[in-house]
Design an enzyme around this catalytic site. Structure first.
Site, mmCIF file in Angstrom:
data_model
loop_
_atom_site.group_PDB
_atom_site.id
_atom_site.type_symbol
_atom_site.label_atom_id
_atom_site.label_comp_id
_atom_site.label_asym_id
_atom_site.label_seq_id
_atom_site.Cartn_x
_atom_site.Cartn_y
_atom_site.Cartn_z
ATOM 1 N N HIS A 287 0.823 -1.217 0.000
ATOM 2 C CA HIS A 287 0.000 0.000 0.000
ATOM 3 C C HIS A 287 0.857 1.267 0.000
ATOM 4 O O HIS A 287 1.831 1.392 0.724
ATOM 5 C CB HIS A 287 -1.040 0.003 1.117
ATOM 6 C CG HIS A 287 -0.494 0.021 2.514
ATOM 7 N ND1 HIS A 287 -0.135 1.182 3.166
ATOM 8 C CD2 HIS A 287 -0.267 -0.982 3.399
ATOM 9 C CE1 HIS A 287 0.279 0.887 4.389
ATOM 10 N NE2 HIS A 287 0.227 -0.408 4.558
ATOM 11 N N ASP A 299 6.298 0.738 6.569
ATOM 12 C CA ASP A 299 4.845 0.550 6.397
ATOM 13 C C ASP A 299 4.281 1.649 5.513
ATOM 14 O O ASP A 299 3.926 2.706 5.998
ATOM 15 C CB ASP A 299 4.183 0.553 7.776
ATOM 16 C CG ASP A 299 2.714 0.190 7.716
ATOM 17 O OD1 ASP A 299 2.260 -0.297 6.667
ATOM 18 O OD2 ASP A 299 2.006 0.402 8.710
ATOM 19 N N GLU A 333 -4.830 1.952 2.661
ATOM 20 C CA GLU A 333 -4.952 0.781 3.536
ATOM 21 C C GLU A 333 -5.112 1.224 4.996
ATOM 22 O O GLU A 333 -5.885 0.650 5.746
ATOM 23 C CB GLU A 333 -3.705 -0.106 3.403
ATOM 24 C CG GLU A 333 -3.803 -1.433 4.156
ATOM 25 C CD GLU A 333 -3.354 -1.383 5.609
ATOM 26 O OE1 GLU A 333 -3.682 -2.312 6.357
ATOM 27 O OE2 GLU A 333 -2.694 -0.411 6.012
ATOM 28 N N GLU A 334 -4.365 2.259 5.376
ATOM 29 C CA GLU A 334 -4.265 2.608 6.800
ATOM 30 C C GLU A 334 -5.576 3.047 7.431
ATOM 31 O O GLU A 334 -5.886 2.644 8.536
ATOM 32 C CB GLU A 334 -3.213 3.706 7.001
ATOM 33 C CG GLU A 334 -1.783 3.264 6.675
ATOM 34 C CD GLU A 334 -1.244 2.205 7.631
ATOM 35 O OE1 GLU A 334 -1.966 1.790 8.542
ATOM 36 O OE2 GLU A 334 -0.087 1.791 7.442
ATOM 37 N N ASP A 361 3.354 -6.349 3.291
ATOM 38 C CA ASP A 361 2.965 -5.252 4.187
ATOM 39 C C ASP A 361 3.327 -5.605 5.627
ATOM 40 O O ASP A 361 2.533 -5.445 6.543
ATOM 41 C CB ASP A 361 1.451 -4.962 4.050
ATOM 42 C CG ASP A 361 1.019 -3.786 4.918
ATOM 43 O OD1 ASP A 361 1.888 -2.991 5.326
ATOM 44 O OD2 ASP A 361 -0.184 -3.673 5.206
ATOM 45 N N HIS A 431 3.853 2.881 12.477
ATOM 46 C CA HIS A 431 2.960 4.043 12.675
ATOM 47 C C HIS A 431 3.562 5.137 13.549
ATOM 48 O O HIS A 431 2.831 5.925 14.139
ATOM 49 C CB HIS A 431 1.622 3.613 13.283
ATOM 50 C CG HIS A 431 0.838 2.643 12.437
ATOM 51 N ND1 HIS A 431 -0.341 2.087 12.832
ATOM 52 C CD2 HIS A 431 1.069 2.149 11.187
ATOM 53 C CE1 HIS A 431 -0.808 1.289 11.892
ATOM 54 N NE2 HIS A 431 0.037 1.299 10.879
HETATM 55 ZN ZN LIG Z 1 0.764 -1.385 6.334
#
Ligand SMILES: [Zn+2]
Length: 464
Positions: A287, A299, A333-334, A361, A431
């Site tokens: 993503h 990520d 995606e997030e 991912d 994140h």
């Molecule tokens: Zn991810």
């Protein structure tokens, strides 16, 4: 006797031919896979693409200028590979903006305050402009809310402090076991009259980085929604210790994030048409969006450039796939999965036949293997290729979750898979502000790309 001899010698000849055939096909596979790894390690473009995405563009939250820049950049790079088709697939995405940096402290007695690092959870409402200050109460997961009840929770800030389980070797399992307090903590706590929630960061390490991530309010009316923020693991430990000494601590936090109307964005797609079965599609993807705090290198910048690399490696090694090989860089995606849903929706509407989908991912760390979501029969087939991966220390082939973005494609007969890198350090960065380019190792990243290309090569050659 003579006849018997003839039959036996014929059988022997057949056996030799069959054995030679299997042996030579095994050699061809070994050679092709070696080529893919060699080229990935020496001439691969993935790391340079990631450098640009991370350091020239940065965090790519859905609906941001950076997300659009990432769409433009990856499309231009895919165009330059000389594949058969590159295109953008429009998709409407949510747009949430963090606003000015959040601020928080706890107060043990009037005027005695300690600042702690927090960040708003993605999708959260803001606090009132002057912030929220209230008594804070610690809980060990969502289940504890019902035990405490309205009496103890109403008018307070709830502090969810369930830590990730350090004994889980698969850190994704530890993550899944407490992600509910981040996603649904605010919605649940507000039912008991809470004013806001502070959630322990989903990080196995003790450090000062708060980790964001998506949260939701379900069908809750806007008037009942309460703000949610993550606190760093060090901050959570400190607050918890202080609460044990003095249960009447006040907590203050302020954030001015905002949800805007949906905006148009894109999935970025490119493909090499199959020479024999062009109507049968193999998808490989990651993503393109990321959270805004770091630059989204692990990520999921890593997964995007590894997927792009699969096409690049096929081009560079002169491999002409029988099936259509398509890379999809999914948007959103997030905080919405809109890209994954849109891709499946369009594929179904066009009656496209997908035979295999592979997602990366789980970070750009050293690859260990794959998880496979398929029938037993197809899983057994993949296991027969396991020995081909052994020289590259890819040992783990297990049934399990593949990836969020390819999930909506799921249907009978389709094989889904996820690249599984070593996960021990993933949640140190996930994140958070420290998900940045310098934490990705070039060789590890490129080995992941070569592993993906090798599996795609075998699926393309043998089908299911
Ligand atoms: Zn991810």
């Amino acid at each position: 006797m003579k006849n018997n001899y003839k039959v036996n010698s014929k059988l022997a000849l057949l056996f030799v031919i069959a054995f030679t055939y299997v042996g030579s096909s095994q050699n061809t596979n070994q050679e092709q896979i070696k080529k893919l790894y060699d080229v990935a390690l020496t001439e691969g473009a993935g790391y340079n693409w990631l450098n640009y995405l991370s350091n020239q563009i940065g965090g790519r939250l859905s609906g941001s200028i950076q997300a659009q820049q990432a769409v433009n950049y990856t499309k231009s790079q895919l165009d330059s590979l000389g594949v058969d088709k590159v295109w953008l697939q429009p998709v409407m995405v949510p747009k949430w903006v963090r606003g000015t940096p959040e601020f928080a402290y706890y107060e043990t007695s009037p005027g005695a305050t300690t600042n702690v690092a927090i960040c708003a959870l993605g999708g959260s409402v803001p606090t009132p402009q002057q912030g929220i200050k209230a008594n804070i109460i610690e809980v060990d997961g969502i289940e504890q809310l019902a035990i405490l009840g309205k009496d103890k929770i109403s008018g307070k800030i709830v502090f969810f402090n369930k830590p990730m389980d350090a004994t889980q070797i698969d850190t994704f399992t530890a993550y899944s076991n407490c992600v509910d307090q981040r996603y649904a903590g605010a919605e649940e706590a507000s039912k008991y009259g809470a004013l806001g929630v502070i959630v322990r960061s989903l990080n196995l390490r003790l450090d000062d980085y708060p980790h964001t991530g998506s949260m939701g309010y379900g069908e809750q009316p806007e008037s009942e929604r309460i703000p949610a923020a993550a606190i760093s693991t060090n901050g959570a430990e400190l607050l918890s210790t202080s609460l044990k000494l003095n249960p009447n601590i006040n907590f203050y936090f302020k954030q001015n994030c905002k949800q805007f109307s949906d905006v148009e964005s894109f999935n970025v797609i490119a493909e090499i048409r199959g020479t024999q079965n062009p109507e049968e599609v193999i998808v490989v993807g990651g993503h393109l969006d990321s959270w805004d705090l770091g630059d989204g290198s692990h990520d999921d910048g890593a997964g995007c450039v590894q997927s792009m690399e699969v096409l690049n490696l096929f081009k560079k090694t002169g491999y002409k796939p029988k099936h259509t090989i398509r890379v999809v860089l999914f948007m959103n995606e997030e905080n919405g999965l809109r890209g994954g849903n849109k891709y499946a929706e369009v594929a179904n509407a066009n009656n496209e036949k997908h035979i295999f989908a592979l997602e990366s991912d789980s970070g750009g760390f050293t690859p260990r293997g794959f998880t496979i979501d398929s029938s037993d029969k197809n899983f057994e087939k993949i296991l027969t290729w396991k020995n081909l991966f052994e020289p590259y220390l890819i040992h783990s082939f297990e049934k399990g979750f593949s990836g969020a973005d390819i999930g909506p494609l799921k249907q009978e007969g389709l094989v889904l898979a996820g690249l599984r890198p070593d996960s021990q350090r993933y949640f140190d960065h996930h994140h958070a502000e420290n998900d940045t380019f310098e934490h990705v190792n070039r060789r590890e990243l490129q080995l992941g790309a070569a592993s993906m290309a090798s599996l795609v090569y075998l699926v393309d050659k043998y089908g299911f």
